[in-house]
Design an enzyme around this catalytic site. Sequence first.
Site, PDB file in Angstrom:
ATOM      1  N   GLU A 191     139.743  98.466  32.734  1.00 34.83           N
ATOM      2  CA  GLU A 191     138.818  99.161  33.649  1.00 34.83           C
ATOM      3  C   GLU A 191     137.230  98.626  33.336  1.00 34.83           C
ATOM      4  OE1 GLU A 191     140.615 103.592  32.988  1.00 34.83           O
ATOM      5  OE2 GLU A 191     139.145 102.887  31.311  1.00 34.83           O
TER       6      GLU A 191
HETATM    7  C1  TNX Z   1     142.423 105.190  30.663  1.00 41.54           C
HETATM    8  S1  TNX Z   1     144.365 103.651  29.384  1.00 41.54           S
HETATM    9  C2  TNX Z   1     141.788 104.298  29.741  1.00 41.54           C
HETATM   10  C3  TNX Z   1     140.846 104.953  28.751  1.00 41.54           C
HETATM   11  C4  TNX Z   1     140.757 106.607  29.044  1.00 41.54           C
HETATM   12  C5  TNX Z   1     142.154 107.048  29.304  1.00 41.54           C
HETATM   13  C6  TNX Z   1     142.418 108.464  29.408  1.00 41.54           C
HETATM   14  C7  TNX Z   1     143.171 102.589  29.200  1.00 41.54           C
HETATM   15  C8  TNX Z   1     143.317 101.261  29.025  1.00 41.54           C
HETATM   16  N1  TNX Z   1     141.947 103.131  29.602  1.00 41.54           N
HETATM   17  O1  TNX Z   1     139.609 104.556  28.643  1.00 41.54           O
HETATM   18  O2  TNX Z   1     140.265 107.088  27.774  1.00 41.54           O
HETATM   19  O3  TNX Z   1     142.528 106.579  30.434  1.00 41.54           O
HETATM   20  O4  TNX Z   1     143.595 108.737  29.526  1.00 41.54           O
END
Ligand code: TNX
Length: 564
Positions: free
Chosen positions: A370
């Site tokens: 992300e």
């Molecule tokens: C996605 S899964 C994220 C996290 C959040 C999560 C909540 C991932 C690698 N990144 O930053 O906490 O969703 O479900």
Amino acid sequence: MTAANTPLGVVAVSATPTAAPEPLDPAHSGPGDLVAGPVPLREPAAAELARVAARAAGDLLAPPAPVRLGDVVPAPERVVPDPTADFLLPADAAIRVSADPAALAVGEQLAALLRPATGYPLPVTDAPRPEPAGGIALALGDDDLGPEGYRLDVTAAGVRVGAATAAGLFHGVQTLRQLLPAAVESATQVAERWVLPGGSITDRPRFGYRGAMLDVARHFFPVEDVLRVVDHLARYKLNHLHLHLTDDQGWRIAVDSWPRLATVGGVGEVGGGPGGYYTRADYRRIVAYAAERHITVVPEIDLPGHTNSALVAYPELAPHGIAPARYTGTEVGFSYVDPASERTYDFVSDVLAEVAALTPGPWLHIGGDEAFKVKGEAYTGFVERVQRIVAGLGKTVVGWHQIAPAGHADGRVLQWWGTNGDDPATAEAVRRGARLVLSPGNHAYLDMKYAPDTPIGHDWAGLIDVRRAYDWDPGAHLAGVPAEAVLGVEAPLWTESVTSRAEIEFMLFPRLPACAELGWSPRTGHDWAGFRERLAAQGARWAAAGIHYHRSVEVPWPATPLHP
Ligand code: TNX
């Protein structure tokens, strides 16, 4: 609060193999009571009759072991029951182990597990070729079972666990523990017949990597809570604990060369609580405690996104050098360290070097998820450079599957958290040599709600009740990824909405054991109908151990646990 969120008392019940135990009337029943017979007895009077009969029969007609040999989670590879060979652990039993410090340590761990509930002294002694001799033997030297396998034999002469390694013995001990009546989990002495079912188990894991992740960044959890999570992993033969140590809301590990990361970046958490961080000593304590339980810690420093807390501590790392405000919300994808600045790589090198030095395991997780504001070549170039830094530290890089488009690095591991089972970039990275840890968001995410009314958790990857957590095959999950490329599975617990030890447990149980079984048991052993029965029997163990759990409607739990 749901029923499962309520602190649970000790419950000790003896189940027949075929019938769920009756709700015991606390006024009339004690922990050693039996609910016996092929037809479940429903009346208190009938239960009383059964007790009288059982007492009268005494040792002449010893009741069968309350647990069947195969009633273990994760399901063992091979189980051969011998109902004529049940073993009653006597009060004067000893634990005899191979003359090896690591085996002795497992012997002491077994004794520590059994002493509180049994009240037996269980002395631990060593011998070149330990034999059960009316007690329990833990023997190294059974070399055909791989690095984590074990063999467990219960005969009238006692229990023998054999393995090639201390890790194998340790896993065998977890099985042994589940073969005893549920009351063995009690922290105080219980009057019980400590019977084990006769027969043999031969067991070894399907995958070498079986893990869970705890996000200590969104909410900070004290060391004691992390150690308890380690205990939960050990129970189900998981062997990796991934700690998500840094995120926008907090930096949770002390770094001597950049001290403000922890002292400034560690302040705060989602919702505005105080936050906190682990000192080097705290982190070492977690690593050592895990290692004693044959669990490897995988530290994650999430880069280049999810870095707001680092930017608060060191504005020089922020694009344009401007310190952002502390962040206590739950949005993602807004922060990043500047991939065009050399200072960023000083920071990354220093931090990773210190974390690597504190971590005996082979892995360094660099996040990579992300980073919405670092795109294209800026992103892949950053990841490639960080991969080289990790290799230079003698560690193997792990990253969320978003790092797939970056060039290959020797041995690198991608952690899959997608929800659709088809990702050409990940499949291509695997063709170039990457291996995979599978954490599909729609099956393995422990922060998803069980049902619409689950009081905490998310639902962006769907609702995940136990069946959904269990019904998938890690060996065939991702299109274009052969089973050989799969290192294993991991169940992540993100903690935006998880604030306490009780809530951690509520989200872990009963889904963590489901993921553990996918990681350990052979594919041919996966069977929802059988799993839910075996899982149901774990409920009494969790209750006796004071573990909070969600009483999923999909699992035929025995009667509601009673307070003593
Ligand atoms: C996605 S899964 C994220 C996290 C959040 C999560 C909540 C991932 C690698 N990144 O930053 O906490 O969703 O479900």
